[in-house]
Write an enzyme that holds these catalytic residues in place. Structure first.
Site, PDB file in Angstrom:
ATOM      1  CG  HIS A  97      -1.611   1.418   1.409  1.00  0.00           C
ATOM      2  ND1 HIS A  97      -2.795   1.899   0.590  1.00  0.00           N
ATOM      3  CD2 HIS A  97      -1.060   2.381   2.237  1.00  0.00           C
ATOM      4  CE1 HIS A  97      -2.733   3.263   1.152  1.00  0.00           C
ATOM      5  NE2 HIS A  97      -1.854   3.506   1.996  1.00  0.00           N
ATOM      6  CG  HIS A 120       0.819   6.725   0.275  1.00  0.00           C
ATOM      7  ND1 HIS A 120       0.116   7.652   0.236  1.00  0.00           N
ATOM      8  CD2 HIS A 120       0.392   5.642   0.774  1.00  0.00           C
ATOM      9  CE1 HIS A 120      -0.810   7.362   1.114  1.00  0.00           C
ATOM     10  NE2 HIS A 120      -0.899   6.320   1.429  1.00  0.00           N
ATOM     11  CD  GLU A 156      -4.136   6.570   2.488  1.00  0.00           C
ATOM     12  OE1 GLU A 156      -4.341   5.739   1.623  1.00  0.00           O
ATOM     13  OE2 GLU A 156      -3.173   6.650   3.422  1.00  0.00           O
ATOM     14  CB  SER A 198      -2.480  -0.011  -2.981  1.00  0.00           C
ATOM     15  OG  SER A 198      -3.455   0.519  -1.839  1.00  0.00           O
TER      16      SER A 198
HETATM   17  N1  HBI Z   1       1.654   6.014  10.242  1.00  0.00           N
HETATM   18  N2  HBI Z   1       2.922   4.622   8.879  1.00  0.00           N
HETATM   19  C1  HBI Z   1       1.870   5.361   9.287  1.00  0.00           C
HETATM   20  N3  HBI Z   1       1.213   5.719   7.694  1.00  0.00           N
HETATM   21  C2  HBI Z   1       0.169   6.328   7.789  1.00  0.00           C
HETATM   22  O1  HBI Z   1      -0.486   6.553   6.846  1.00  0.00           O
HETATM   23  C3  HBI Z   1      -0.187   6.977   9.002  1.00  0.00           C
HETATM   24  C4  HBI Z   1       0.581   6.731  10.239  1.00  0.00           C
HETATM   25  N4  HBI Z   1       0.346   7.504  11.302  1.00  0.00           N
HETATM   26  C5  HBI Z   1      -0.719   8.509  11.486  1.00  0.00           C
HETATM   27  C6  HBI Z   1      -1.663   8.525  10.233  1.00  0.00           C
HETATM   28  N5  HBI Z   1      -1.371   7.763   8.981  1.00  0.00           N
HETATM   29  C7  HBI Z   1      -2.860   9.166  10.308  1.00  0.00           C
HETATM   30  O2  HBI Z   1      -3.378   9.411  11.452  1.00  0.00           O
HETATM   31  C8  HBI Z   1      -2.558  10.746   9.822  1.00  0.00           C
HETATM   32  O3  HBI Z   1      -2.925  10.915   8.439  1.00  0.00           O
HETATM   33  C9  HBI Z   1      -3.774  11.562  10.342  1.00  0.00           C
HETATM   34 FE    FE Z   2      -1.918   5.293   3.004  1.00  0.00          FE
END
Ligand code: HBI
Ligand code: FE
Length: 285
Positions: A130, A135, A176, A195
């Protein structure tokens, strides 16, 4: 980590550095994992020409993912040259503030582990497929790359203001699950759909979901579901629209939004710029 999951986090957090990064340890991926990656890539690559936005397609074609799980370092040289972003290996989800700080410094956290074969079609938490397939291609687009950094900076402020949930909805419905209006029709730019084998078609073609023009304040009060296809997708007209929407200070928005109620994921408003009114039966909010 905005309280959307109640199960324990997957991934090995025993070797994290202070900023939650780890070594990718590329040599530890098994033959089976590379093979699963290739199958995931082959399925998505067949869908991308029809459903993904041009910016995603153009970059994906240059990344030769098909060989197996990529080495983050190899991509980093090219990403730095393109948009001054870099990938940072992480064990899985990281705390919100840590995540925002990485983005604000043009570092994208990429999960190191790959899903199990039984999760081919669907996974709740982000894995390396993903994070990477969904991304990374978009980070090569200069306007989108700047939006991601602005989002990270906004996240740090939102954290201080206790407004992370409002900002998280913006991430969800853009980074997303965002759609973009193009000359070819609506196309996906959100990583969650790019994805996904099922949702990449559903988001563009299904009569069920609503498709509504991007509206920052409207999005920040729209709840979302993490375990089903989205009931509403928001459509941008270009990446500039996204970047420009995040230029003003959000603090007054948060004040105003607190006074308004939240919207259900399936709800339409009279002021919505509707591309498509979903025909799914109204579900309880
Ligand atoms: N950590 N690795 C990872 N990937 C994410 O997409 C991610 C995260 N921590 C917090 C988070 N996304 C979301 O809470 C924020 O986009 C608000
Ligand atoms: Fe993501």
């Amino acid at each position: 980590m905005t309280g959307q999951t109640d199960h324990a986090l997957r991934g090995d957090y025993s070797r994290i550095r202070a900023d939650y990064t780890v070594e990718q340890d590329w040599g530890a991926y098994t033959r089976e994992e590379h093979e699963l990656w290739r199958r995931l890539c082959a399925r998505q690559a067949a869908l991308v020409p029809r459903y993904a936005c041009e910016e995603f397609r153009a970059t994906l074609a240059t990344l030769d993912y098909e060989a197996g799980i990529p080495r983050f370092e190899a991509i980093n040289r090219r990403l730095a040259a393109a948009t001054r972003w870099e990938l940072a290996a992480v064990p899985g989800l990281v705390p919100d503030l840590v995540f925002f700080e990485h983005l604000a410094n043009r570092r994208f956290p990429v999960t190191v582990w790959l899903r199990e074969p039984g999760e081919f079609d669907y996974i709740v938490e982000p894995d390396v497929f993903h994070d990477f397939f969904g991304h990374v291609p978009m980070l090569f687009n200069p306007v989108f790359a700047d939006y991601m950094q602005a989002y990270g900076r906004g996240g740090i402020k939102a954290h201080a203001l206790g407004a992370i949930e409002m900002l998280a909805r913006l991430y969800w419905y853009t980074v997303e699950f965002g759609l973009i209006d193009t000359r070819e029709g609506l196309r996906a730019y959100g990583a969650g759909i790019l994805s996904s084998g099922g949702e990449i078609r559903h988001c563009v073609e299904s009569p069920e979901p609503n498709r509504v023009g991007f509206d920052l304040l409207r999005i920040m009060r729209t709840r979302y579901k993490i375990d089903t296809f989205q009931e509403t997708y928001f459509v941008i007209r270009g990446f500039d629209e996204l970047f420009e929407a995040t230029a003003p200070d959000f603090a007054p928005h948060y004040e105003a939004l607190r006074a308004e109620g939240l919207l259900a994921p399936s709800e339409l408003l009279p002021a919505d710029r509707v591309y498509h009114r979903g025909n799914a039966p109204q579900r309880a909010a």
